[in-house]
Design an enzyme around this catalytic site. Structure first.
Site, mmCIF file in Angstrom:
data_model
loop_
_atom_site.group_PDB
_atom_site.id
_atom_site.type_symbol
_atom_site.label_atom_id
_atom_site.label_comp_id
_atom_site.label_asym_id
_atom_site.label_seq_id
_atom_site.Cartn_x
_atom_site.Cartn_y
_atom_site.Cartn_z
ATOM 1 N N SER A 1 0.724 -1.138 0.107
ATOM 2 C CA SER A 1 -0.190 0.000 0.027
ATOM 3 C C SER A 1 0.897 1.170 -0.060
ATOM 4 O O SER A 1 1.425 1.574 -0.957
ATOM 5 C CB SER A 1 -1.051 0.093 0.993
ATOM 6 N N HIS B 1 3.282 14.611 5.809
ATOM 7 C CA HIS B 1 3.321 15.913 5.359
ATOM 8 C C HIS B 1 3.776 16.678 6.814
ATOM 9 O O HIS B 1 3.486 16.197 7.824
ATOM 10 C CB HIS B 1 1.741 16.474 5.187
ATOM 11 N N CYS C 1 -1.287 -3.704 3.639
ATOM 12 C CA CYS C 1 -2.389 -5.032 3.305
ATOM 13 C C CYS C 1 -1.792 -6.185 3.616
ATOM 14 O O CYS C 1 -0.524 -6.081 3.554
ATOM 15 C CB CYS C 1 -2.915 -4.866 1.858
#
Length: 126
Positions: free
Chosen positions: A63, A68, A83
């Site tokens: 995944s 940020h 996953c």
């Protein structure tokens, strides 16, 4: 009920300004966090903002990891979505917290891909 993946959202605070503002360092730490968690890295995209801040994504076979940063606040918002059961998103989050010299981290895990059995039976019949 079964799920397809685990998504950890982490609030990492009290981090080192210089680390959070260095695009190469943030990318290196994010890639190493993915590897530390047992993931297979596919691609990376990172962007440096002016006057400060970095955003980026490490795409993994399982995944992704996304970040940020707000260096002026010593803060990083992090997502680690994995996953399967071979990769531990918590290992990545703990690694990031340590490498960013964080004073505090809070995180929540959400199970993703919880698909009702009735729908799975419908799809199987297509």
């Amino acid at each position: 009920m079964k799920h397809l993946g685990r998504h950890v959202l982490a609030e990492i605070c009290g981090c080192d300004f210089d680390i959070l503002n260095d695009i190469e360092k943030v990318e290196e730490i994010m890639v190493n966090a993915a590897l530390e968690a047992g993931a297979e890295v596919r691609e990376c995209v990172f962007h440096k903002f002016s006057p400060q801040g970095v955003s980026g994504v490490v795409v993994i076979s399982e995944s992704h990891l996304a970040i940020h940063t707000w260096p002026e606040l010593g803060y990083a918002a992090v997502d680690v979505f994995t996953c399967g059961d071979k990769v531990n998103p918590w290992d990545a989050c703990n690694y990031l917290s340590e490498r960013f010299s964080a004073k505090h981290m809070t995180a929540r895990e959400m199970k993703r891909g919880i698909i009702p059995e009735t729908y799975l039976k419908e799809v199987a019949n297509l």
